[in-house]
Scaffold this motif. Structure first.
Motif, PDB file in Angstrom:
ATOM      1  N   ARG A  14      56.813  -7.551  -5.568  1.00  0.00           N
ATOM      2  CA  ARG A  14      55.792  -8.568  -5.719  1.00  0.00           C
ATOM      3  C   ARG A  14      56.352  -9.946  -5.374  1.00  0.00           C
ATOM      4  N   ARG A  15      57.576 -10.198  -5.793  1.00  0.00           N
ATOM      5  CA  ARG A  15      58.324 -11.392  -5.423  1.00  0.00           C
ATOM      6  C   ARG A  15      59.794 -11.035  -5.374  1.00  0.00           C
ATOM      7  N   THR A  16      60.553 -11.767  -4.576  1.00  0.00           N
ATOM      8  CA  THR A  16      61.965 -11.466  -4.403  1.00  0.00           C
ATOM      9  C   THR A  16      62.809 -12.368  -5.285  1.00  0.00           C
ATOM     10  N   PRO A  17      63.664 -11.791  -6.138  1.00  0.00           N
ATOM     11  CA  PRO A  17      64.519 -12.626  -6.999  1.00  0.00           C
ATOM     12  C   PRO A  17      65.534 -13.391  -6.170  1.00  0.00           C
ATOM     13  N   ARG A  18      65.732 -14.650  -6.526  1.00  0.00           N
ATOM     14  CA  ARG A  18      66.665 -15.497  -5.785  1.00  0.00           C
ATOM     15  C   ARG A  18      67.982 -15.698  -6.524  1.00  0.00           C
ATOM     16  N   GLN A  19      67.915 -15.852  -7.824  1.00  0.00           N
ATOM     17  CA  GLN A  19      69.118 -16.114  -8.597  1.00  0.00           C
ATOM     18  C   GLN A  19      69.890 -14.818  -8.843  1.00  0.00           C
ATOM     19  N   ALA A  20      71.204 -14.966  -8.949  1.00  0.00           N
ATOM     20  CA  ALA A  20      72.062 -13.792  -9.145  1.00  0.00           C
ATOM     21  C   ALA A  20      71.686 -13.040 -10.412  1.00  0.00           C
ATOM     22  N   ARG A  21      71.368 -13.771 -11.478  1.00  0.00           N
ATOM     23  CA  ARG A  21      71.017 -13.112 -12.736  1.00  0.00           C
ATOM     24  C   ARG A  21      69.733 -12.305 -12.589  1.00  0.00           C
ATOM     25  N   SER A  22      68.751 -12.867 -11.876  1.00  0.00           N
ATOM     26  CA  SER A  22      67.499 -12.155 -11.676  1.00  0.00           C
ATOM     27  C   SER A  22      67.697 -10.924 -10.803  1.00  0.00           C
ATOM     28  N   ARG A  23      68.546 -11.053  -9.789  1.00  0.00           N
ATOM     29  CA  ARG A  23      68.821  -9.910  -8.924  1.00  0.00           C
ATOM     30  C   ARG A  23      69.545  -8.810  -9.702  1.00  0.00           C
ATOM     31  N   ALA A  24      70.442  -9.203 -10.573  1.00  0.00           N
ATOM     32  CA  ALA A  24      71.140  -8.210 -11.394  1.00  0.00           C
ATOM     33  C   ALA A  24      70.171  -7.512 -12.335  1.00  0.00           C
ATOM     34  N   ARG A  25      69.217  -8.264 -12.892  1.00  0.00           N
ATOM     35  CA  ARG A  25      68.219  -7.658 -13.780  1.00  0.00           C
ATOM     36  C   ARG A  25      67.359  -6.662 -13.010  1.00  0.00           C
ATOM     37  N   LEU A  26      66.955  -7.023 -11.806  1.00  0.00           N
ATOM     38  CA  LEU A  26      66.133  -6.114 -11.008  1.00  0.00           C
ATOM     39  C   LEU A  26      66.922  -4.857 -10.637  1.00  0.00           C
ATOM     40  N   ALA A  27      68.195  -5.018 -10.298  1.00  0.00           N
ATOM     41  CA  ALA A  27      69.025  -3.848  -9.997  1.00  0.00           C
ATOM     42  C   ALA A  27      69.096  -2.924 -11.204  1.00  0.00           C
ATOM     43  N   ARG A  28      69.201  -3.508 -12.400  1.00  0.00           N
ATOM     44  CA  ARG A  28      69.230  -2.714 -13.629  1.00  0.00           C
ATOM     45  C   ARG A  28      67.904  -1.986 -13.826  1.00  0.00           C
ATOM     46  N   VAL A  29      66.813  -2.651 -13.500  1.00  0.00           N
ATOM     47  CA  VAL A  29      65.496  -2.021 -13.614  1.00  0.00           C
ATOM     48  C   VAL A  29      65.381  -0.837 -12.659  1.00  0.00           C
ATOM     49  N   LEU A  30      65.852  -1.010 -11.428  1.00  0.00           N
ATOM     50  CA  LEU A  30      65.770   0.089 -10.465  1.00  0.00           C
ATOM     51  C   LEU A  30      66.681   1.247 -10.857  1.00  0.00           C
ATOM     52  N   GLU A  31      67.834   0.941 -11.432  1.00  0.00           N
ATOM     53  CA  GLU A  31      68.695   2.008 -11.958  1.00  0.00           C
ATOM     54  C   GLU A  31      67.974   2.780 -13.060  1.00  0.00           C
ATOM     55  N   ALA A  32      67.286   2.048 -13.927  1.00  0.00           N
ATOM     56  CA  ALA A  32      66.538   2.691 -15.012  1.00  0.00           C
ATOM     57  C   ALA A  32      65.400   3.529 -14.448  1.00  0.00           C
ATOM     58  N   ALA A  33      64.705   2.997 -13.446  1.00  0.00           N
ATOM     59  CA  ALA A  33      63.609   3.743 -12.828  1.00  0.00           C
ATOM     60  C   ALA A  33      64.117   5.044 -12.218  1.00  0.00           C
ATOM     61  N   GLU A  34      65.289   4.989 -11.603  1.00  0.00           N
ATOM     62  CA  GLU A  34      65.850   6.200 -11.020  1.00  0.00           C
ATOM     63  C   GLU A  34      66.189   7.225 -12.106  1.00  0.00           C
TER      64      GLU A  34
END
Length: 215
Positions: A14-34
């Motif tokens: 929906r939107r692309t995270p720009r900050q490193a912390r936000s990108r790390a949170r999204l990566a964690r979410v995708l790991e959880a989704a997997e």
């Protein structure tokens, strides 16, 4: 899924995270989704379930992945990126040395990745693909065909680019169908069917190379 978020995944968000912390949170979410996908299947990929697994609020998840379709699209984009990354590695390897049996190298390399990617298999065999993911898959296969084309060029197979490109696309479509069936039969890949795929692809690509020499 602890690697950086690939560009292709960003296009599914929906939107692309720009900050490193936000990108790390999204990566964690995708790991959880997997994890949810592998353990419970596509129907469990709700924003509520994934947010709980990732330890984030639903509102935080919703910024990037508003529904199940978005989660599926983002996961698929990540898997496509891994497959294409492997193809890039193989193109470089083909340019660095001679391969006695290119088909054997290609099929075995991608079969190994299929074995390792439990999430990819769970997604593809779970009958939950979205229209956007199917369209992205068609584009992905075209990029994979371009990779096979580059491998053949690196190995000295030349010819009319349009004809050779079309042949590579056909080879990728056939190989993908057979590989999926092999891994539907056996999570480790039905070895007999994978060997039959190699026989078919060797014959087809040999005919393509012969045709290229004559034209």
């Amino acid at each position: 899924m602890s690697e950086p978020i690939p560009e292709e995944t960003g296009s599914a968000l929906r939107r692309t995270p720009r900050q490193a912390r936000s990108r790390a949170r999204l990566a964690r979410v995708l790991e959880a989704a997997e994890r949810v996908l592998v353990a419970e299947g596509v129907p469990a990929l709700t924003t509520t379930r994934v947010a709980a697994e990732a330890g984030v609020s639903v509102g935080s998840l919703y910024q990037y992945l508003p529904d199940r379709d978005a989660i599926i699209d983002a996961l698929a984009a990540t898997y496509f990126s891994r497959l294409e990354g492997l193809m890039d590695d193989l193109v470089r390897a083909a340019g660095a040395g001679h391969w006695d049996d290119p088909v054997d190298v290609l099929v075995d390399s991608f079969a190994a990745l299929y074995r390792a990617e439990h999430g990819f298999r769970a997604l593809w065999f779970g009958s939950g693909l979205t229209d956007r993911t199917r369209e992205a898959d068609r584009a992905h296969k075209r990029r994979m065909a371009d990779g096979v084309h580059r491998v053949l060029l690196a190995l000295g197979v030349t010819g009319d680019p349009e004809t050779l490109g079309r042949a590579c696309h056909a080879a990728v479509l056939a190989a993908d169908t057979l590989a999926q069936e092999a891994f539907r039969r056996d999570p480790g890949g039905d070895s007999a069917l994978l060997e039959e795929a190699k026989v078919m692809l060797r014959g087809y690509l040999a005919a393509v190379a012969d045709r290229s020499r004559h034209t």
